[in-house]
Write a protein that holds these residues in place. Structure first.
Motif, mmCIF file in Angstrom:
data_model
loop_
_atom_site.group_PDB
_atom_site.id
_atom_site.type_symbol
_atom_site.label_atom_id
_atom_site.label_comp_id
_atom_site.label_asym_id
_atom_site.label_seq_id
_atom_site.Cartn_x
_atom_site.Cartn_y
_atom_site.Cartn_z
ATOM 1 N N GLN A 116 -2.823 -7.873 -3.879
ATOM 2 C CA GLN A 116 -2.095 -6.294 -2.438
ATOM 3 C C GLN A 116 -3.304 -5.519 -1.975
ATOM 4 N N THR A 117 -3.202 -4.583 -1.448
ATOM 5 C CA THR A 117 -3.984 -3.794 -1.353
ATOM 6 C C THR A 117 -4.730 -2.964 -1.809
ATOM 7 N N VAL B 244 -1.566 0.305 5.597
ATOM 8 C CA VAL B 244 -1.083 -1.021 5.672
ATOM 9 C C VAL B 244 -0.035 -1.217 5.827
ATOM 10 N N SER B 245 0.939 -0.813 6.035
ATOM 11 C CA SER B 245 1.539 -1.079 6.925
ATOM 12 C C SER B 245 2.215 -1.336 8.698
ATOM 13 N N VAL C 92 -1.766 -0.485 -2.870
ATOM 14 C CA VAL C 92 -0.967 -1.026 -4.191
ATOM 15 C C VAL C 92 -1.498 -1.085 -5.401
ATOM 16 N N ARG D 45 -6.095 -7.288 1.593
ATOM 17 C CA ARG D 45 -5.717 -7.126 0.405
ATOM 18 C C ARG D 45 -6.452 -7.756 0.131
ATOM 19 N N SER E 120 6.561 -3.359 -1.537
ATOM 20 C CA SER E 120 5.605 -3.126 -0.384
ATOM 21 C C SER E 120 6.570 -1.689 0.105
ATOM 22 N N TYR F 243 0.264 4.972 2.781
ATOM 23 C CA TYR F 243 0.695 3.329 3.257
ATOM 24 C C TYR F 243 1.248 3.142 4.464
#
Length: 428
Positions: A267-268, A336-337, A271, A248, A135, A332
């Motif tokens: 994962q997303t 995502v993060s 990734v 995900r 990640s 990202y």
């Protein structure tokens, strides 16, 4: 190691003589790291049992925890580490090249010995440690790929930090407005291209020093996104800074593989896109006409020009492509993060990505692996805090950067980048 050096005899004849050279930098780094581990184990001995949790709560396949005695295991593994360091030193002293497997095995064993020492009386979630490393390394991998393409075509891409930051900002803004993370991802790529466009214009067309342009762009983008954050996003947080994030995507069967299944196959979208991008760039760089031309322009632009390649145009478009890839890394952060954009949220990772380019010797796969190493070091810092190790918190904050310095200064060895990297090309 050996090289050819000209020598002149008494009659004036010039001969080429073989001169042997010892490459001791890598062995010295290995010996120093071994000594530091030994000093740590001596000055802060730890006892008890170190437990490694191999299973994942979400997996249908349950693996038992593995407990090992902390003190004896740490010292036994350290003996193997010391033997590998001595082996590397002996090879270098005997004018032999240190094989690649040796520093790799050394690093794995050294990290294992350190984890055993750190986990005394605690538990190391192996799957969580690896998943966290993946990640944290995603923006680094995309940034490093952008750096590889830029330098391979002859332009030093110091503006990776700016491309990541503007990509994160654009992704958050467009995803919030449209409610679609894929639109945010496209916006991030456009943001990265805009920064790369300015870099290419000044470096290629106006022949400005590339490193200076990159540094100025990083400062400019930091100030611009900081201003827009305060003036635009903060007053309208719900409308403009609440991006819809990627969820995900679990791959059936593969995600059930013990240890690596949850790490690689749950994962997303970004990734999975990272895996594909690394493979495509590596294949394209060495197996396609595009890659051949790109490398030719970065190594010998005059020769490329003589066969009809428009050097500056090829550089311009490939620097823009590099910016688009780096922009995905910025996406990202906000898709995502983190659930929203924040000022200077990239925190200098663009420069770590640039170090990964050098450590990876301007190769896409090696640069991606280097980025994974730096991501692992960052996640290890978080784990050490949870395990309450006796290492000062200030040093743990330094850990990712210490690993970066050691990797570039010690493990990278004597390397040479593309011959024309950073050199503007003037036709004729």
């Amino acid at each position: 190691m050996s090289s050819l050096a000209p020598t002149t005899t008494s009659d004036g004849t010039i001969h080429l003589a073989t001169v042997k050279q010892r490459r001791l930098k890598l062995p010295i780094v290995l010996v120093a790291m071994t000594a530091l581990l030994a000093l740590l184990f001596l000055t802060a001995p730890r006892s008890g049992t170190s437990t490694f949790r191999l299973g994942d709560p979400a997996s249908s396949i349950a693996l038992p925890d593995v407990g090992i005695p902390t003190g004896p295991t740490s010292w036994i593994v350290l003996l193997f580490v010391a033997a590998l360091a001595a082996w590397a030193f002996w090879d270098a002293w005997s004018y032999r090249r240190v094989q690649l497997w040796l520093p790799v095995v050394f690093s794995v064993l050294a990290v294992f010995a350190f984890l055993v020492w750190a986990a005394a009386g605690g538990r190391v979630p192996v799957t969580g440690l690896l998943a966290g490393a993946i990640s944290l390394s995603v923006p680094l991998v995309f940034g490093a790929l952008g750096g590889v393409i830029g330098e391979r075509v002859g332009v030093v891409n110091v503006a990776i930090e700016g491309q990541l930051l503007l990509g994160a900002f654009s992704a958050a803004l467009l995803s919030s407005i449209t409610g679609n993370p894929f639109v945010g991802l496209i916006g991030a790529m456009i943001g990265g291209v805009l920064v790369a466009f300015v870099l290419a214009a000044f470096a290629i067309k106006y022949l400005v020093e590339q490193v200076i342009v990159g540094v100025v762009l990083n400062v400019l983008v930091t100030g611009l996104t900081g201003f827009l954050y305060g003036a635009l996003l903060v007053p309208n947080e719900n409308e403009l800074n609440s991006p819809i994030r990627f969820t995900r995507l679990e791959i059936p069967l593969l995600s059930e593989i013990p240890i690596i299944g949850p790490v690689l196959f749950n994962q997303t979208f970004i990734v999975y896109l990272m895996f594909v991008t690394v493979a495509v760039v590596a294949w394209g760089l060495y197996r396609t006409r595009w890659g051949l031309r790109l490398r030719a322009v970065g190594e010998h632009p005059q020769a490329a020009d003589t066969v009809g390649i428009n050097v500056n145009r090829l550089r311009f478009w490939n620097v823009s492509l590099a910016g688009a890839i780096a922009g995905i890394g910025g996406a990202y952060f906000t898709l995502v993060s983190v659930p929203q954009f924040g000022k200077e949220m990239t925190a200098g990772l663009g420069f770590i990505a640039l170090a990964a380019v050098i450590f990876g010797r301007w190769d896409p796969i090696r640069a991606a692996l280097a980025a994974l190493l730096f991501g692992f070091a960052t996640n290890l810092q978080n784990l050490l805090t949870v395990l309450k190790t006796p290492i000062p918190s200030e040093f743990m904050l330094m850990l990712p950067y210490v690993v970066t310095i050691l990797a570039v200064a010690g493990f990278a060895g004597q390397i040479r980048g593309p011959a024309a990297s950073g050199k503007p090309y003037i036709k004729g």
